[in-house]
Structures are given as structure tokens and as C-alpha cells.
Design a protein around this motif. Structure first.
Motif: not given
Ligand code: SF4
Ligand code: SF4
Length: 679
Positions: A290-298, A312-317, A370-378
Motif C-alpha cells: 500500500a505504501c506510496i513512499m510519500c514520507n508523510r509518516c517520516q 517509518p517510511a523506510a520500514i515500508e519501503v 499521518a499515513c494516507p493508506v492506513g499503514n502502521a509502521p509502529m
Molecule cells: S507508510 Fe504511509 S505515510 Fe509512510 S511513506 Fe508509506 S504511504 Fe507514506
């Protein structure tokens, strides 16, 4: 209308696209199903509605980066509308005699298609300029963060973005140009203002050129979609589908960053927490797609903002890149390193997150919010901490002191003093439950309230308010023990489980399950009120600011609201963001006559004090600044004389930062301010 040979080619391309997409989308499904637990499909109609709202609302993307979000809305809604546009275009191209009727609905459809085409193209140009022109720093991940080599060093993140940008540009741009060819041939359509405008440059071309132009643009616009579809799961454009799916299938949480209890009774479970990729729950594997790599979480993360190794973005990336480069093997039941078994062969520590980053998290939940796609890196971080503590016994030394304190003395301070010490200086008696069994509120004091001098003052203030408002209350005294919040966020789920079970027994014996509980600690508020339920302890818990606002509202507490002192309120993460208690502390401050000056980062966008996630009990990881100092400077910058807090951890962190800066502010809990206004 396509020619006969074109129709044949189109049919073959469609067949290829469907077969290949079945394979690649199937890979994603097979990979996700290798994770733990299950995605949630109960109450499907409501869940589908959640997904639809997320799709059209874009996961409330507007919360951050307003301008970029507006452009994103244009692109997203345009792209959603293009599902209809593509469908109708294909019907018109394939079925002889198929035309949309000439009526107002078709006119509106033409207008929307035209306007959305331009909105999408404008958005795409904006995103292109932002990433490759002005090179917005927010889109980069700092060098000290562990990032998959292909993602950053080899330009993978930029390449992924460029692929999507070029695809959308060609797809939508060709369709708009195709409409312009039709307008040039058949005369301008007033319901397609932009296509008509472009068509002016095409008028005068021979009819054969206009027809050829339409054929070419049709193939680029629609043929490209068919070619791109199987590749979709490999691109970040996949978020368009997986984002809403993520919102739809996520487990319902009682608060934003809810952690789920491990089953220690089941002896067949060999792994607690996540060591391997497939130890993660299925929903957290969906996060990677789902991650769009937008870095809003970061951007929201206190650890990242103060120079730590955590993004947190790096975790999903990282999850996404490791999965993507091993899609076939993982989907076919294999592993990254060729080992057989249920695992992926990808150990999470030191691949998706470094050790320093793992322990830098304050569990503040800002990344989830912050995440617009419902992710939970925490939640990934908490799962990896669980593995480190429960399976590998590897955690920062200082945490051991807190763990031993909780185990042996029932509090992380390792204090052996009485838990009633705070009440001895009060001018009235604080009754134990046995002395006042008909109490209305059980005052949960908490370890900080019992043993930390600053927090003792706060609990005295809360007790004074209850006494003044003639609220019948009682305390557990020495029967109270730590809720286990810090143990849980540090990954020591077993210790949390033991503390929780002990407290549930005590609380039930005291009849608290039939009454109300009030506490001055947002961590206790969350743990008792929102977490014990999973273990059978169901309680109505209130934060003291909620009770104060209620008492004043009911006329039971009279405040002198005339001080007009300037105050700024620091929203505790576990009160505001995690639990949505935002208005009551502000109401209580207003009732006490304070003039509130808000910090830029306030309410759900508040910035952590730096003590959550068990940070209170250990040294902060290496970075450029202490989280608490970053926050304190923001508070001071408002020009307020008083910094109001509502949490014992925040109190300690803000008082320390204030002291370090030479005491320019007064740091007080809301309850203390209210007591002053009572006098
Ligand atoms: S986890 Fe969500 S907020 Fe963070 S980079 Fe991915 S899409 Fe954006
Ligand atoms: S919970 Fe807070 S500190 Fe932890 S990764 Fe998310 S934003 Fe960063």
C-alpha cells in the motif's frame, strides 16, 4: 471505431493482460497469505464502505501538505473516473454502432472527462517538478537511515515515481489528445472545453491524419493500461487499490496504535514477535504494497525529526523492495535465501530497520496518524521489539532495570516506598477502597503519581479537585501496581501480561468493573481502558481532564476564570492522537481562565515529548537533538508563560527541558492550573 485487425490485436492484448495480471496479482495474494493472522472481512458491507470512503477521501490526505494533497485529489479522482472513461472508450471502439446517447448525462460525462484529464495532467506536472525539479527534501530519506540499496542508492524510489508519472501522463494525455482529434474532425464539443481548445491546432489536417491520430492515441491510452496492468503490483501505483483495501481489512482498534495480545497459553506457538518477514501479521504485509513512499509518516516522526536512524517510511519501503525482488520465490512458498520452511529468509532486524532505529521509537503513533493508506509502521517496530525481548533477550541494558523493577516491586522506579506517600500532606483523608466501598470513581494513581515528586503534586491536585467537587472516590493504595504499559511498548509482552492479569484481579475485587476509574496518566488511561479488555478486564476509564471539564460543566466545580495567563497545551500522544481526547484539556484550561496559544504541531498532530515507547527508562538514541528539547522550544516559541501538560512522562520531559533552557516557562499539569483557579 477500431478496424477488424485492430480488434483482433486488442482481443489478444486483453487476453495477455488478464492472464499476466492473474499471475502477478496472485503473487501478491499468496505472499500476503504467508503472514500471521488473517485479514478482516467480517461485517463486509461496513468494511467495504470504509474502503470506499478511503478511496474517495484519499485517506484524509489533506491533513498534511495541503497543496500537494489538492493536486493528489485531482490525480486520484481523475484516475478513478478514468475507470469509467476507459470502459466506455473500449465499448465504443469495439462494438459497431455503440455510441453514448446525445443527452445531458453524456454532456456532463464529457465535461467531467475533460476537466479530470486536465486535473490529472496538472497534478502529474506538479509531482514531476516537485520530485525532479525542485527536489523536495521531504521526499528523501536521510543517509543515516537503513534503506534497501536499490531503493535509494540506485535511485529506485525516484525511478518508481517516474514510471508512474510517465504512465499516467501518456495514458491521460493520449486520451485528451484523442478527444481533440475527434473535435477537430467533427467540430468542437462545448462540453469538452480543453479538448476543443487543443483541437484548434489540429483543424485543417486531412481527415485521414485525424483518423490516424485518434487510432494512435487510443492505442497509447488504452493499450498502455492493458500492458501496464500486470506490472501494477510491482509499482507504487498499486496503492490506488491496496490503500482502500488496507483500510477495509485492518483490524478494528480500540485506539489508534493498539497492540494485540500474544497468546502465552498456547504451547504450540514457538515464535513470539517478528524475526522473519512472515512473522508479521498479514495486514502489515499489505502495508508494504500500500505504501506510496510519500514520507508523510517520516515527516511526523519525532525520532526522524531529531536525527535518529529511524524512518517509518523506510520500514515500508524496505519491506516492499525485499518482497519485490523476490516476488516469484516468496509467492511460490520459497524463501529469499533458498532455505526451506515457512520463513521468508528475510530477518527483519538490520534489513528493514537498524537496531538503533528499533529502540528509538517512542510509540507515539504519529506515523499511523499521518499515513494516507492506513499503514502502521509502529506496529512492525513493536513486533520486532517483542522478538528481541522475548526470543533473543536482546534489548538496551537500562530497560532491564525497569523490567526488574516492575517484576519485583511493581513499579519501574524500583521504589519500595508506600504508594500512599503522596497523600500524606493533603488536608483531607484519601480513602482506600475498603474504607469507601461505595465510591463513584476509583482514582488510579499510577507509578509516577506514587513515586515521582512532580507527579505526586499532580495526583494531589486531582484528589483536591475530587474532594472540592464532593465526588466520592477511593484509591487502591499499595494494592495498585504498574499497568505494564512501558513493558509492553518495550516488547516485553509477557511482563505486561503478568502485570495486567494481576491488576485486573485487583480491580475486579475492588469492584472497579462496576464503577468508573479516573487517572492523571494517559498511558494508564489507555492500558486499563483500552487494552485490558482483551484480557477480560472491562473498565470505564477517564482522564482527569475529562472529569474536570465534566465537573465544571455540571456546576460541581467553580473556577475563577479571570487569570488570563497565556498558556500552551502539549497534547500527550496517548491522550490526543491515540485516544482522540483533544477538547477536554483545552476546555478545562479555558474554564480556569487561561488564554490558550497553540503550538504549530497540536492536537492529533502533536509532537511527542520523547518519553513514550519505554524511552522514559533508557538513554535516547544518538541523533541531532533530544525529542523533548525540540518540543519544548516549540512550546516556548508560542510566547506562553505556562506550558500545560496532561501526562506524568510529559511533565518530566518538559520540566527537564525547561531547566536545561534556564527555566523560561512554568510547566504545570492541567489539574494544578485548575486547583490554582479554585483558590
Ligand atoms: S507508510 Fe504511509 S505515510 Fe509512510 S511513506 Fe508509506 S504511504 Fe507514506
Ligand atoms: S510511533 Fe512515533 S516514533 Fe515510532 S516510528 Fe511512528 S512516528 Fe516514529
Amino acid at each position: 471505431m477500431l478496424t477488424g485487425i485492430e480488434k483482433l490485436l486488442f482481443g489478444l492484448l486483453m487476453l495477455f493482460s488478464l492472464v499476466a495480471s492473474y499471475y502477478t496479482f496472485g503473487q501478491v495474494v499468496r505472499i500476503v497469505l504467508r503472514g500471521q493472522g488473517k485479514l478482516n472481512f467480517d461485517h463486509l458491507p461496513q468494511r467495504m464502505m470504509t474502503g470506499i470512503v478511503a478511496l474517495f477521501g484519499q485517506g484524509n490526505i489533506i491533513k498534511r501538505r495541503r497543496l500537494a494533497s489538492i493536486f493528489h485529489w485531482g490525480v486520484a479522482w481523475g484516475f478513478i473516473f478514468y475507470f469509467l472513461v476507459n470502459f466506455l472508450d473500449i465499448l465504443e471502439a469495439l462494438i459497431t454502432g455503440f455510441h453514448l446517447p446525445n443527452n445531458i448525462i453524456t454532456n456532463i460525462y464529457d465535461l467531467l472527462a475533460d476537466l479530470f484529464s486536465v486535473a490529472v495532467l496538472a497534478g502529474i506536472i506538479f509531482f514531476l517538478v516537485r520530485r525532479f525539479g525542485v527536489q523536495d527534501k521531504a521526499l528523501k530519506i536521510r543517509e543515516n537511515v537503513l534503506v534497501h540499496p536499490k531503493a535509494r542508492d540506485q535511485g529506485g524510489i525516484n525511478r518508481d515515481s517516474l514510471i508512474v508519472i510517465v504512465f499516467i501522463f501518456l495514458h491521460v494525455g493520449s486520451r485528451l489528445l484523442g478527444s481533440a482529434f475527434i473535435n477537430a474532425s467533427e467540430g468542437p464539443n462545448p462540453w469538452e472545453p480543453f479538448a476543443s481548445l487543443i483541437s484548434r491546432g489540429l483543424v485543417g489536417l486531412p481527415e485521414s491524419a485525424l483518423t490516424a491520430g485518434w487510432h494512435i492515441t487510443f492505442w497509447v491510452a488504452v493499450g498502455l493500461v492493458l500492458l501496464f496492468l500486470p506490472y501494477f503490483p510491482y509499482t507504487k501505483h498499486f496503492h490506488l487499490m491496496v490503500g482502500p483495501f488496507n483500510f477495509m481489512t485492518n483490524t478494528e482498534r480500540t485506539y489508534l496504535g493498539q497492540l494485540f495480545t500474544l497468546n502465552f497459553e498456547d504451547e504450540s506457538i514457538e515464535q513470539f514477535g517478528a524475526a522473519d518477514l512472515f512473522d508479521l501479521p498479514q495486514s502489515q504485509l499489505v502495508d508494504a504494497f500500500a505504501c506510496i513512499m510519500c514520507n508523510r509518516c517520516q515527516e511526523a516522526c519525532p525520532a526522524y525529526n531529531t536525527g535518529k536512524e529511524l524512518s517509518p517510511a523506510a520500514i515500508e519501503v524496505n519491506k516492499r523492495y525485499y518482497i519485490r525482488e523476490n516476488m516469484a520465490a516468496l509467492a511460490n512458498g520459497g524463501s529469499i535465501n533458498g532455505e526451506t520452511g515457512n520463513g521468508s529468509g528475510l530477518m527483519l532486524l538490520d534489513t528493514i530497520i537498524s537496531e538503533s532505529a528499533l529502540w528509538a521509537c517512542t510509540a507515539c503513533g504519529a506515523c499511523i496518524e499521518a499515513c494516507p493508506v492506513g499503514n502502521a509502521p509502529m506496529l512492525d517496530i513493536m513486533d520486532i521489539r517483542r522478538d528481541q525481548v522475548l526470543m533473543a533477550s536482546a534489548f538496551p541494558d537500562q530497560l532491564k532495570v525497569a523490567f526488574v523493577g516492575m517484576e519485583r516491586t511493581g513499579n519501574p522506579w524500583q521504589s519500595k516506598e508506600s504508594r500512599m506517600e503522596w497523600a500524606t500532606s493533603l488536608p483531607f483523608e484519601v480513602p482506600l477502597v475498603d474504607e469507601n466501598p461505595d465510591y463513584e470513581y476509583l482514582l488510579w494513581v499510577g507509578c509516577a503519581g506514587a513515586f515521582n515528586p512532580d507527579s505526586q503534586e499532580v495526583v494531589r491536585a486531582v484528589a483536591t479537585i475530587l474532594h472540592e467537587a464532593e465526588v466520592s472516590f477511593a484509591v487502591l493504595g499499595d494494592a495498585e501496581t504498574c499497568t505494564g504499559d512501558s513493558a509492553r511498548r518495550a516488547g516485553n509482552e509477557y511482563l505486561y501480561y503478568e502485570m495486567a492479569m494481576g491488576n485486573i484481579e485487583t480491580l475486579n475485587a475492588a469492584g472497579a468493573n462496576q464503577k468508573k476509574i479516573v487517572t492523571s496518566c494517559p498511558h494508564c488511561f489507555t492500558t486499563i481502558g483500552k487494552e485490558y479488555g482483551e484480557l477480560g478486564g472491562h473498565y470505564k476509564v477517564f482522564h482527569h481532564t475529562q472529569l474536570i471539564a465534566d465537573l465544571v460543566g455540571k456546576g460541581k466545580l467553580h473556577l475563577n476564570g479571570k487569570s488570563l495567563e497565556k498558556v500552551t497545551f502539549h497534547d500527550p500522544c496517548y491522550l490526543g492522537r491515540h485516544n482522540g481526547v483533544l477538547a477536554e484539556p483545552r476546555t478545562a484550561l479555558a474554564q480556569a481562565g487561561m488564554t490558550l496559544l497553540e503550538m504549530d504541531r497540536n492536537q492529533k498532530n502533536s509532537f511527542c515529548c520523547g518519553a513514550g515507547g519505554a524511552q522514559m527508562w533508557k538513554e535516547e538514541e544518538h541523533g541531532t537533538e533530544a525529542v523533548s528539547m525540540n518540543r519544548f522550544k516549540e512550546a516556548h516559541h508560542t510566547g506562553a508563560e505556562t506550558l500545560a501538560v496532561g501526562c506524568p512522562f510529559c511533565m518530566t520531559m518538559m520540566k527537564d527541558a525547561n531547566r536545561e533552557e534556564g527555566d523560561p516557562m512554568k510547566v504545570k499539569d492541567v489539574a494544578q492550573i485548575v486547583v490554582e483557579a479554585m483558590r
